[in-house]
Scaffold this motif. Structure first.
Motif, short mmCIF file in Angstrom:
data_model
loop_
_atom_site.label_atom_id
_atom_site.label_comp_id
_atom_site.label_asym_id
_atom_site.label_seq_id
_atom_site.Cartn_x
_atom_site.Cartn_y
_atom_site.Cartn_z
N PHE A 1 0.80 -1.22 0.00
CA PHE A 1 0.00 0.00 0.00
C PHE A 1 0.84 1.27 0.00
N LYS A 2 2.05 1.23 0.51
CA LYS A 2 2.90 2.43 0.52
C LYS A 2 3.69 2.58 -0.79
N VAL A 3 4.19 1.46 -1.33
CA VAL A 3 5.08 1.52 -2.49
C VAL A 3 4.43 0.95 -3.74
N GLY A 4 3.68 -0.14 -3.59
CA GLY A 4 3.04 -0.78 -4.73
C GLY A 4 4.02 -1.43 -5.69
N PRO A 5 4.97 -2.23 -5.20
CA PRO A 5 5.97 -2.82 -6.09
C PRO A 5 5.37 -3.92 -6.96
N PRO A 6 6.10 -4.34 -8.01
CA PRO A 6 5.63 -5.46 -8.83
C PRO A 6 5.62 -6.75 -8.01
N LEU A 7 4.91 -7.73 -8.53
CA LEU A 7 4.74 -9.01 -7.84
C LEU A 7 6.07 -9.70 -7.56
N TRP A 8 7.02 -9.60 -8.48
CA TRP A 8 8.30 -10.29 -8.29
C TRP A 8 9.05 -9.77 -7.07
N VAL A 9 8.85 -8.51 -6.71
CA VAL A 9 9.49 -7.96 -5.51
C VAL A 9 8.95 -8.66 -4.27
N HIS A 10 7.63 -8.82 -4.22
CA HIS A 10 7.03 -9.54 -3.09
C HIS A 10 7.54 -10.98 -3.03
N LEU A 11 7.56 -11.64 -4.19
CA LEU A 11 8.01 -13.04 -4.21
C LEU A 11 9.45 -13.16 -3.75
N LEU A 12 10.30 -12.28 -4.20
CA LEU A 12 11.70 -12.32 -3.81
C LEU A 12 11.88 -11.99 -2.33
N LEU A 13 11.26 -10.90 -1.91
CA LEU A 13 11.42 -10.45 -0.53
C LEU A 13 10.83 -11.44 0.48
N TRP A 14 9.57 -11.80 0.29
CA TRP A 14 8.90 -12.65 1.28
C TRP A 14 9.19 -14.13 1.06
N GLY A 15 9.46 -14.52 -0.19
CA GLY A 15 9.78 -15.92 -0.46
C GLY A 15 11.14 -16.33 0.08
N VAL A 16 12.07 -15.40 0.13
CA VAL A 16 13.40 -15.68 0.68
C VAL A 16 13.46 -15.30 2.15
N GLY A 17 12.87 -14.17 2.50
CA GLY A 17 12.95 -13.67 3.87
C GLY A 17 12.20 -14.50 4.89
N THR A 18 11.03 -15.01 4.52
CA THR A 18 10.22 -15.75 5.47
C THR A 18 10.90 -17.03 5.97
N PRO A 19 11.44 -17.88 5.09
CA PRO A 19 12.13 -19.08 5.62
C PRO A 19 13.35 -18.75 6.48
N LEU A 20 14.08 -17.71 6.11
CA LEU A 20 15.24 -17.32 6.92
C LEU A 20 14.82 -16.82 8.29
N LEU A 21 13.79 -15.98 8.31
CA LEU A 21 13.25 -15.52 9.59
C LEU A 21 12.71 -16.68 10.41
N ALA A 22 12.05 -17.62 9.76
CA ALA A 22 11.47 -18.77 10.46
C ALA A 22 12.56 -19.61 11.12
N LEU A 23 13.64 -19.86 10.41
CA LEU A 23 14.73 -20.66 10.97
C LEU A 23 15.35 -19.99 12.19
N GLY A 24 15.65 -18.71 12.07
CA GLY A 24 16.22 -17.98 13.20
C GLY A 24 15.28 -17.90 14.38
N LEU A 25 14.02 -17.65 14.10
CA LEU A 25 13.03 -17.54 15.17
C LEU A 25 12.78 -18.88 15.84
N LEU A 26 12.70 -19.96 15.06
CA LEU A 26 12.51 -21.29 15.64
C LEU A 26 13.68 -21.67 16.54
N ARG A 27 14.88 -21.38 16.10
CA ARG A 27 16.08 -21.70 16.90
C ARG A 27 16.05 -20.95 18.23
N PHE A 28 15.75 -19.65 18.16
CA PHE A 28 15.68 -18.84 19.38
C PHE A 28 14.57 -19.33 20.31
#
Length: 124
Positions: free
Chosen positions: A75-102
């Protein structure tokens, strides 16, 4: 190590992923696989039973962060779909691993601190 020595603070043990008793030996042998015992003080990790607790907390926290971040970005930037896929598709598993370990390390440290164990009707 003296068994009367107070355990390290649970948050410190969780952040460093170290033994909840001595704070020195590593808790994990892989990203999420537990060791059998502490290399430094010999604490046996058989008492550990975190169950699905870390996963449940991680799902709730990640859902809030990722969905909120995706909506704000959209809603603030309105990026193309590939930006969402790249950002959240890569970021979510990495965040999940770190958060699960902690979270797993934190629940283990809290179990040790509070001497939590399975409920029994009669002490053996």
């Amino acid at each position: 190590m003296d068994p009367n020595t107070p355990p390290v603070p649970a948050l410190k043990a969780a952040l460093t992923a170290r033994c909840p008793r001595c704070g020195e030996g590593p808790l994990f042998r892989g990203p999420l696989a537990l060791r059998e015992r502490c290399e430094k003080c010999g604490l046996d990790y058989k008492f550990i039973d975190t169950g699905d607790g870390p996963a449940v907390f991680a799902i709730m926290i990640l859902g809030f962060l990722v969905l909120g971040g995706a909506l704000i970005l959209e809603f603030k930037v309105g990026p193309p779909l590939w930006v969402h896929l790249l950002l959240w598709g890569v970021g979510t598993p990495l965040l999940a691993l770190g958060l699960l370990r902690f979270l797993k390390a934190l629940l283990i440290a809290l179990q040790f601190k509070h001497k939590a164990e399975e409920g029994r009707l009669i002490k053996e």
